[in-house]
Enzyme design. Structure first.
Site, PDB file in Angstrom:
ATOM      1  CE1 TYR B  95      79.135  37.088  35.376  1.00  0.00           C
ATOM      2  CE2 TYR B  95      78.489  35.384  36.921  1.00  0.00           C
ATOM      3  CZ  TYR B  95      79.471  36.109  36.277  1.00  0.00           C
ATOM      4  OH  TYR B  95      80.787  35.858  36.545  1.00  0.00           O
ATOM      5  CE1 TYR B 134      79.187  32.500  39.837  1.00  0.00           C
ATOM      6  CE2 TYR B 134      80.101  34.725  39.838  1.00  0.00           C
ATOM      7  CZ  TYR B 134      80.049  33.451  39.306  1.00  0.00           C
ATOM      8  OH  TYR B 134      80.868  33.125  38.249  1.00  0.00           O
ATOM      9  NE  ARG B 144      84.527  30.641  40.902  1.00  0.00           N
ATOM     10  CZ  ARG B 144      85.124  31.308  39.923  1.00  0.00           C
ATOM     11  NH1 ARG B 144      84.490  31.599  38.813  1.00  0.00           N
ATOM     12  NH2 ARG B 144      86.387  31.662  40.010  1.00  0.00           N
ATOM     13  CG  HIS B 147      85.063  36.102  39.122  1.00  0.00           C
ATOM     14  ND1 HIS B 147      84.316  35.365  40.018  1.00  0.00           N
ATOM     15  CD2 HIS B 147      84.483  35.900  37.910  1.00  0.00           C
ATOM     16  CE1 HIS B 147      83.342  34.745  39.379  1.00  0.00           C
ATOM     17  NE2 HIS B 147      83.411  35.054  38.092  1.00  0.00           N
ATOM     18  CG  HIS B 149      84.266  36.200  33.657  1.00  0.00           C
ATOM     19  ND1 HIS B 149      84.665  34.879  33.662  1.00  0.00           N
ATOM     20  CD2 HIS B 149      83.239  36.261  34.549  1.00  0.00           C
ATOM     21  CE1 HIS B 149      83.909  34.188  34.497  1.00  0.00           C
ATOM     22  NE2 HIS B 149      83.027  34.996  35.052  1.00  0.00           N
TER      23      HIS B 149
HETATM   24 FE   LIG Z   1      81.897  34.380  36.794  1.00  0.00          FE
END
Ligand SMILES: [Fe+2]
Lengths: 163, 222
Positions: B95, B134, B144, B147, B149
């Site tokens: 991110y 990640y 995870r 995805h 969000h």
């Molecule tokens: Fe996330």
């Protein structure tokens, strides 16, 4: 078939907050009030990665996202600071309360509550026992400032709502 | 039950944050402000904000995709002019957020945040790149699944939805306590986008479809 909710996670900070999202009215707006407080977890520790959304019931003349120019917005968004703190500058709502949604890492769906500016006769407040009622009533602190803490869990846990 | 319970112990962050009491069920009346929602003007959201591959001087690395679909209410009607916001990692699973410590490279050409308003048919469309999986610290060897969000408004504050869109066939699904927090397997499937060859653009981008259905509002007749 409803789409399930998932947590907002810890990484929304560069995406969802927008410039002056907490300022529903400009600084010089007559009768502006500040609603401020902290978000706390079940251990009483601050929640530094929550996102709060405030809704007054009407979009207003300022738009929902636009913070330029005068007028009133009915919508605001504020991420919590490292101490769990948030604040909104807003016009006084037409109703005795403001609607507040809280998102956070660890909340698989948001919690919805109401910030009552005064302890007034009200169908919701009147249905609650005193301790629970007190969690929905902001504390006046000086002129035009109201303190409202959101306790997600445990002692003094805020009354959360669904419809 | 469609939504996950607040307390989902396998997802550790819920332990101290899940309310211990169920929410109070409130009867709505026509003046209840939670039955209304902010209205977002077209002047507030620019067209280019829906293209996450054009926010910098160069193109981001990764597999270019489009993600499109419809926002619908519980009766299947389109939700028009509603705000849809997305955020995601870059192709490497990182991110563009200072809190993200995953030792994967940042991409100077990718921020990973976009927004748009739905059209009269409730349709939205984003151009982006496929996000990466990640790691996180929830448990040993926790990852995870990839995805995106999603944040969606709807016409009532009670419909407000934040969710995550996953990609078909991800091998991490069985191990992810956030995905698995949704108790009903059929509801979980609704979080997975569909690959769509008709939405795929030749020589340019793979197309994924993801429709979002918001909850019933209390004043709606069922
Ligand atoms: Fe996330």
């Amino acid at each position: 078939m409803t789409t399930p909710s998932q947590t907002v996670g810890p990484f929304f900070g560069y995406a969802l907050p927008y410039e002056r999202g907490w300022e529903l009215v400009p600084e010089d707006h007559a009768g502006a009030i500040t609603v401020t407080g902290r978000v706390l977890d079940g251990a009483g520790e601050p929640v530094p990665d929550a996102l709060l959304e405030l809704w007054l019931g009407e979009t207003g003349t300022r738009g929902a996202l636009d913070r330029r120019g005068p007028g009133v917005s009915g919508f605001g968004r504020c991420p919590t600071a490292p101490d769990g703190g948030y604040r909104f500058r807003t016009a006084r709502p037409a109703t005795p309360y403001l609607a507040l949604l809280v998102f956070a890492r660890g909340l698989l769906r948001p919690v919805l509550t109401r910030v009552y500016l005064e302890d007034v006769p009200d169908p919701l407040l009147d249905s609650l026992e005193p301790a629970l009622r007190a969690t929905l009533v902001a504390r006046a602190e000086g002129i035009g400032t109201y303190r409202f803490d959101v306790r997600l869990q445990g002692e003094g846990e805020t009354a959360f709502l669904e419809f | 039950m469609t939504h996950p319970p607040y307390l989902s112990p396998a997802y550790r962050s819920t332990l101290l944050r899940a309310p211990s009491r169920p929410p109070l069920l409130l009867k709505a009346d026509p003046d209840t402000i939670e039955l209304t929602s902010p209205v977002f003007g077209h002047h507030e959201v620019a067209e280019h904000e829906a293209d996450l591959t054009r926010q910098h001087s160069g193109e981001p690395l990764g597999e270019r995709i489009t993600v499109s679909g419809r926002i619908l209410d519980a009766a299947g009607r389109p939700v028009r002019n509603t705000l849809v916001e997305i955020w995601q990692t870059n192709a490497a699973g990182r991110y563009a957020h200072p809190v993200d410590r995953h030792p994967a490279p940042l991409d100077p050409n990718f921020t990973g945040a976009g927004r748009c308003l739905t059209d009269d048919d409730g349709r939205y469309r984003f151009v982006t790149i496929k996000p990466g999986a990640y790691p996180w610290r929830n448990h040993h060897n926790a990852w995870r699944p990839a995805h995106i969000h999603f944040s969606v408004f709807g016409t009532a504050f009670t419909q407000r939805l934040v969710t995550q869109m996953y990609f078909p066939g991800d091998p991490l699904f069985p191990f992810d306590p956030i995905f698995q927090s949704v108790p009903d397997p059929a509801a979980r499937e609704r979080l997975i986008a569909a690959f769509d060859i008709d939405a795929t653009e030749p020589e340019w981008a793979l197309g994924y479809r993801f429709d979002v259905t918001l909850g019933r509002t209390p004043m709606e007749d069922s």
